[in-house]
Write an enzyme that holds these catalytic residues in place. Structure first.
Site, PDB file in Angstrom:
ATOM      1  N   CYS A 107      -5.426   8.064   8.884  1.00 42.10           N
ATOM      2  CA  CYS A 107      -5.740   7.531  10.206  1.00 42.10           C
ATOM      3  C   CYS A 107      -5.479   8.578  11.294  1.00 42.10           C
ATOM      4  O   CYS A 107      -4.476   9.293  11.253  1.00 42.10           O
ATOM      5  CB  CYS A 107      -4.885   6.293  10.481  1.00 42.10           C
ATOM      6  SG  CYS A 107      -5.362   4.879   9.506  1.00 42.10           S
TER       7      CYS A 107
ATOM      8  N   ASP B 104       3.482   0.359  12.240  1.00 41.93           N
ATOM      9  CA  ASP B 104       2.271  -0.199  11.619  1.00 41.93           C
ATOM     10  C   ASP B 104       1.994  -1.630  12.064  1.00 41.93           C
ATOM     11  O   ASP B 104       0.891  -2.144  11.847  1.00 41.93           O
ATOM     12  CB  ASP B 104       2.385  -0.173  10.084  1.00 41.93           C
ATOM     13  CG  ASP B 104       2.493   1.240   9.544  1.00 41.93           C
ATOM     14  OD1 ASP B 104       2.183   2.188  10.288  1.00 41.93           O
ATOM     15  OD2 ASP B 104       2.896   1.394   8.379  1.00 41.93           O
TER      16      ASP B 104
ATOM     17  N   LYS C 124       0.835  -1.214   0.000  1.00 41.45           N
ATOM     18  CA  LYS C 124       0.000   0.000   0.000  1.00 41.45           C
ATOM     19  C   LYS C 124       0.864   1.257   0.000  1.00 41.45           C
ATOM     20  O   LYS C 124       0.651   2.171  -0.792  1.00 41.45           O
ATOM     21  CB  LYS C 124      -0.913   0.019   1.235  1.00 41.45           C
ATOM     22  CG  LYS C 124      -1.550   1.375   1.501  1.00 41.45           C
ATOM     23  CD  LYS C 124      -2.455   1.374   2.708  1.00 41.45           C
ATOM     24  CE  LYS C 124      -1.796   1.731   4.007  1.00 41.45           C
ATOM     25  NZ  LYS C 124      -1.535   3.165   4.227  1.00 41.45           N
ATOM     26  N   ASN C 125       1.843   1.272   0.901  1.00 44.77           N
ATOM     27  CA  ASN C 125       2.597   2.511   1.057  1.00 44.77           C
ATOM     28  C   ASN C 125       3.582   2.758  -0.085  1.00 44.77           C
ATOM     29  O   ASN C 125       4.035   3.881  -0.277  1.00 44.77           O
ATOM     30  CB  ASN C 125       3.272   2.541   2.430  1.00 44.77           C
ATOM     31  CG  ASN C 125       2.236   2.680   3.546  1.00 44.77           C
ATOM     32  OD1 ASN C 125       1.097   3.068   3.289  1.00 44.77           O
ATOM     33  ND2 ASN C 125       2.607   2.354   4.769  1.00 44.77           N
TER      34      ASN C 125
ATOM     35  N   ARG D 274      -9.184   0.246   3.653  1.00 42.53           N
ATOM     36  CA  ARG D 274      -8.233   1.207   3.074  1.00 42.53           C
ATOM     37  C   ARG D 274      -6.886   0.553   2.806  1.00 42.53           C
ATOM     38  O   ARG D 274      -6.125   1.031   1.957  1.00 42.53           O
ATOM     39  CB  ARG D 274      -8.035   2.405   4.021  1.00 42.53           C
ATOM     40  CG  ARG D 274      -9.189   3.389   3.986  1.00 42.53           C
ATOM     41  CD  ARG D 274      -8.813   4.718   4.626  1.00 42.53           C
ATOM     42  NE  ARG D 274      -7.418   5.012   4.441  1.00 42.53           N
ATOM     43  CZ  ARG D 274      -6.568   5.315   5.421  1.00 42.53           C
ATOM     44  NH1 ARG D 274      -6.983   5.404   6.646  1.00 42.53           N
ATOM     45  NH2 ARG D 274      -5.309   5.554   5.150  1.00 42.53           N
TER      46      ARG D 274
ATOM     47  N   ARG E  72       0.514  14.350  13.079  1.00 43.31           N
ATOM     48  CA  ARG E  72       0.894  14.135  11.690  1.00 43.31           C
ATOM     49  C   ARG E  72       1.058  15.436  10.881  1.00 43.31           C
ATOM     50  O   ARG E  72       0.402  15.636   9.852  1.00 43.31           O
ATOM     51  CB  ARG E  72      -0.108  13.197  11.009  1.00 43.31           C
ATOM     52  CG  ARG E  72      -0.330  11.911  11.782  1.00 43.31           C
ATOM     53  CD  ARG E  72      -1.129  10.903  11.027  1.00 43.31           C
ATOM     54  NE  ARG E  72      -0.337  10.129  10.100  1.00 43.31           N
ATOM     55  CZ  ARG E  72      -0.822   9.191   9.303  1.00 43.31           C
ATOM     56  NH1 ARG E  72      -2.099   8.929   9.310  1.00 43.31           N
ATOM     57  NH2 ARG E  72      -0.041   8.522   8.497  1.00 43.31           N
TER      58      ARG E  72
HETATM   59  N1  EPU Z   1       6.370  14.114  10.867  1.00 44.10           N
HETATM   60  C1  EPU Z   1       6.586  15.439  11.147  1.00 44.10           C
HETATM   61  N2  EPU Z   1       6.602  16.309  10.094  1.00 44.10           N
HETATM   62  C2  EPU Z   1       6.438  15.922   8.806  1.00 44.10           C
HETATM   63  C3  EPU Z   1       6.240  14.563   8.532  1.00 44.10           C
HETATM   64  C4  EPU Z   1       6.210  13.666   9.589  1.00 44.10           C
HETATM   65  O1  EPU Z   1       6.721  15.833  12.297  1.00 44.10           O
HETATM   66  O2  EPU Z   1       6.459  16.774   7.904  1.00 44.10           O
HETATM   67  C5  EPU Z   1       6.332  13.141  11.962  1.00 44.10           C
HETATM   68  C6  EPU Z   1       4.968  12.485  12.074  1.00 44.10           C
HETATM   69  O3  EPU Z   1       4.064  13.278  12.825  1.00 44.10           O
HETATM   70  C7  EPU Z   1       5.293  11.177  12.728  1.00 44.10           C
HETATM   71  C8  EPU Z   1       6.668  10.851  12.163  1.00 44.10           C
HETATM   72  O4  EPU Z   1       7.220  12.082  11.682  1.00 44.10           O
HETATM   73  O5  EPU Z   1       5.403  11.364  14.109  1.00 44.10           O
HETATM   74  C9  EPU Z   1       6.686   9.845  11.041  1.00 44.10           C
HETATM   75  O6  EPU Z   1       5.783  10.249  10.028  1.00 44.10           O
HETATM   76  P1  EPU Z   1       5.972   9.857   8.512  1.00 44.10           P
HETATM   77  O7  EPU Z   1       5.977  11.098   7.708  1.00 44.10           O
HETATM   78  O8  EPU Z   1       7.091   8.894   8.355  1.00 44.10           O
HETATM   79  O9  EPU Z   1       4.614   9.112   8.235  1.00 44.10           O
HETATM   80  P2  EPU Z   1       3.719   9.202   6.956  1.00 44.10           P
HETATM   81  O10 EPU Z   1       4.557   9.381   5.739  1.00 44.10           O
HETATM   82  O11 EPU Z   1       2.604  10.141   7.177  1.00 44.10           O
HETATM   83  C10 EPU Z   1       3.890   6.657   6.411  1.00 44.10           C
HETATM   84  C11 EPU Z   1       2.903   5.567   6.226  1.00 44.10           C
HETATM   85  C12 EPU Z   1       2.308   5.202   7.565  1.00 44.10           C
HETATM   86  C13 EPU Z   1       3.429   4.765   8.503  1.00 44.10           C
HETATM   87  C14 EPU Z   1       4.501   5.859   8.584  1.00 44.10           C
HETATM   88  C15 EPU Z   1       5.708   5.446   9.402  1.00 44.10           C
HETATM   89  C16 EPU Z   1       2.097   6.056   4.032  1.00 44.10           C
HETATM   90  C17 EPU Z   1       0.986   6.517   3.179  1.00 44.10           C
HETATM   91  N3  EPU Z   1       1.861   6.041   5.341  1.00 44.10           N
HETATM   92  O12 EPU Z   1       3.151   7.729   6.959  1.00 44.10           O
HETATM   93  O13 EPU Z   1       1.440   4.127   7.338  1.00 44.10           O
HETATM   94  O14 EPU Z   1       2.923   4.554   9.789  1.00 44.10           O
HETATM   95  O15 EPU Z   1       4.940   6.218   7.265  1.00 44.10           O
HETATM   96  O16 EPU Z   1       6.280   4.302   8.866  1.00 44.10           O
HETATM   97  O17 EPU Z   1       3.148   5.687   3.551  1.00 44.10           O
HETATM   98  C18 EPU Z   1      -0.312   2.679   7.815  1.00 44.10           C
HETATM   99  O18 EPU Z   1      -0.015   2.085   6.764  1.00 44.10           O
HETATM  100  O19 EPU Z   1      -1.124   2.237   8.659  1.00 44.10           O
HETATM  101  C19 EPU Z   1       0.315   3.973   8.088  1.00 44.10           C
HETATM  102  C20 EPU Z   1      -0.151   4.833   8.979  1.00 44.10           C
END
Ligand code: EPU
Length: 418
Positions: free
Chosen positions: A116, A304, A22-23, A396, A121
């Site tokens: 989610c 995750d 998915k990701n 999802r 985030r």
């Molecule tokens: N963060 C910041 N600022 C940013 C971006 C992130 O402070 O600009 C923080 C977030 O708040 C969080 C941490 O950094 O505390 C990690 O966030 P990250 O950006 O890595 O997460 P994401 O890209 O929003 C993806 C996956 C998530 C998975 C995370 C961590 C996708 C679409 N989503 O989220 O997947 O938990 O990386 O591996 O790729 C899931 O599949 O259930 C899911 C939530």
């Protein structure tokens, strides 16, 4: 509205095949917009997040065809870079349209992303990256817009490791003028997969999978056919389900390397794990043992899989702990597990789980995607019937979860929820 109804207590036995990640897919789908012409993507999971992205694609003038996990999309004629699809707010990864469209057209605008509800985030690191490349970013009235005459490569040091910011800024930088160096990037398998896809299309990205990426901008990208990697989290979910039910399950279409951290943890908890070239066999006899887990960026224990594993911890012998270090609020599922008889206390970002002999089926709510997965696992091992509501969250990220589990002998059906 639908619900999943599970009659628990049956060990899972048999073979299933995992779908595409998915990701990865959500990044790679957006990346197809960076080229002009026909792209063919294989191993695309039929999940709600993909459907939403395809709805957005249709709204901006494209005509994707998606059949049997194969997606064909011609990205030549994009009618607009202003995304108005409201469903974009239902998913997190719609933010990848920003980096992709900014790179190719110098502009993108969309409703602020959702996803989610597991913490704050923020997307400040995405914005920091776009601005460093020379873009103007405006967040106003529930929308985010990015624009630039020309993106110029530069050095960017991320303040935290973010999967989303890494992929998003990498996409924009791939079409910038000059060289971009991204420092403190995410190393997750889906980041590497997105970089591989871009390189396959002609981008010049080095260092994906390490802490530093070097991206030499190119004028344009080619089209082509690409197969997305297997979903590490879906595989992990079925591995935990197999172990929790005392089952014996072979999961095919797996990259075993991506599963090492989970395998080690499952072995610590008493499960047996055997690796094949592209498959994993998980067995477990008797009650699992307790364990401690601290979530971390790859190759640490993935946040995750924290929620799915907590369901197994609920029935393990002894006291388990989970320390969640990525998100502020990824423990909502624990309230639901307690309705099933789990004994849990939470202090700040740490959960303490006292294992009980068995959980008992009842009505529970999937508060987010992986919370839902955790409740499915709990229901499979529980005594009696579990009804899981709000399963749109599960849809999802998991393709046909009940069908795959039925193939393993589970008594699980999808019904209308009135
Ligand atoms: N963060 C910041 N600022 C940013 C971006 C992130 O402070 O600009 C923080 C977030 O708040 C969080 C941490 O950094 O505390 C990690 O966030 P990250 O950006 O890595 O997460 P994401 O890209 O929003 C993806 C996956 C998530 C998975 C995370 C961590 C996708 C679409 N989503 O989220 O997947 O938990 O990386 O591996 O790729 C899931 O599949 O259930 C899911 C939530």
């Amino acid at each position: 509205m639908e619900k999943l109804v599970i009659k628990g207590g049956k060990p899972l036995v048999g073979e299933i095949t995992a779908g595409g990640s998915k990701n990865s897919v959500v990044g790679i789908l957006a990346a197809t917009l960076m080229t002009s012409g026909e792209c063919v993507l294989n191993n695309i999971p039929n999940i709600e997040d993909v459907c939403i992205l395809l709805d957005i694609f249709r709204d901006i003038g494209l005509k994707p065809t998606f059949r049997k996990n194969k997606l064909i999309i011609d990205t030549e004629k994009i009618a607009t870079t202003d995304v108005t699809t409201e469903a974009a707010t239902k998913m997190r990864a719609s933010y990848y349209l920003l980096g992709a469209l900014l790179g190719r057209f110098g502009h993108a605008s969309l409703p602020c992303p959702g996803g989610c509800d597991i913490g704050l985030r923020p997307i400040d690191q995405h914005i920091k990256g776009f601005e460093a490349l020379g873009a103007k970013v405006l967040v106003e009235g529930g929308r985010i817009s990015v624009s630039a005459d020309r993106l110029i490569g530069c050095d960017i040091v991320f303040d935290c490791v973010s999967v989303g910011a890494t992929i998003n800024v990498m996409m924009a930088a791939a079409l910038a003028r000059g060289v971009t160096q991204l420092v403190n990037v995410a190393k997750e398998p889906h980041v590497v997969d997105a970089a591989n896809f871009l390189n396959y299309m002609g981008a010049k990205i080095k260092g994906a999978g390490t802490d530093i990426m070097r991206i030499e901008g190119v004028e344009s990208l080619k089209t082509g056919e690409y197969t997305v990697i297997p979903d590490q989290i879906e595989v992990g979910t079925y591995m935990i389900a197999a172990a929790s039910t005392g089952g014996c399950v072979r999961i095919k279409n797996v990259i075993p390397k991506h599963m090492e951290t989970l395998c080690a943890k499952l072995e610590e908890m008493g499960a047996g794990v055997e690796y094949g070239d592209d498959n994993i066999l998980v067995t477990c006899q008797g009650r699992p043992q307790s364990a401690s887990v601290k979530t971390a960026v790859y190759p640490g224990f993935p946040t995750d899989l924290q929620q799915p594993l907590s369901a197994m911890m609920c029935i393990a012998e002894g006291r388990s702990t989970i320390t969640e270090t990525i998100y502020e609020n990824r423990f909502k599922h624990l309230d639901e597990l307690q309705k099933m008889g789990a004994v849990i206390s939470v202090k700040n970002n740490k959960a303490y789980i006292e294992g009980v002999e068995t959980l008992y089926g009842t009505k529970v709510n999937a508060t987010d995607l992986r919370a839902g997965a955790s409740l499915v696992i709990a229901g499979l091992s529980a005594r009696g019937t579990t009804e899981i509501y709000n399963i749109e969250h599960i849809d999802r990220g998991y393709e046909a979860i009940e069908k795959k589990l039925r193939r393993l002998g589970a008594d699980i059906v999808r019904e209308r929820a009135d």
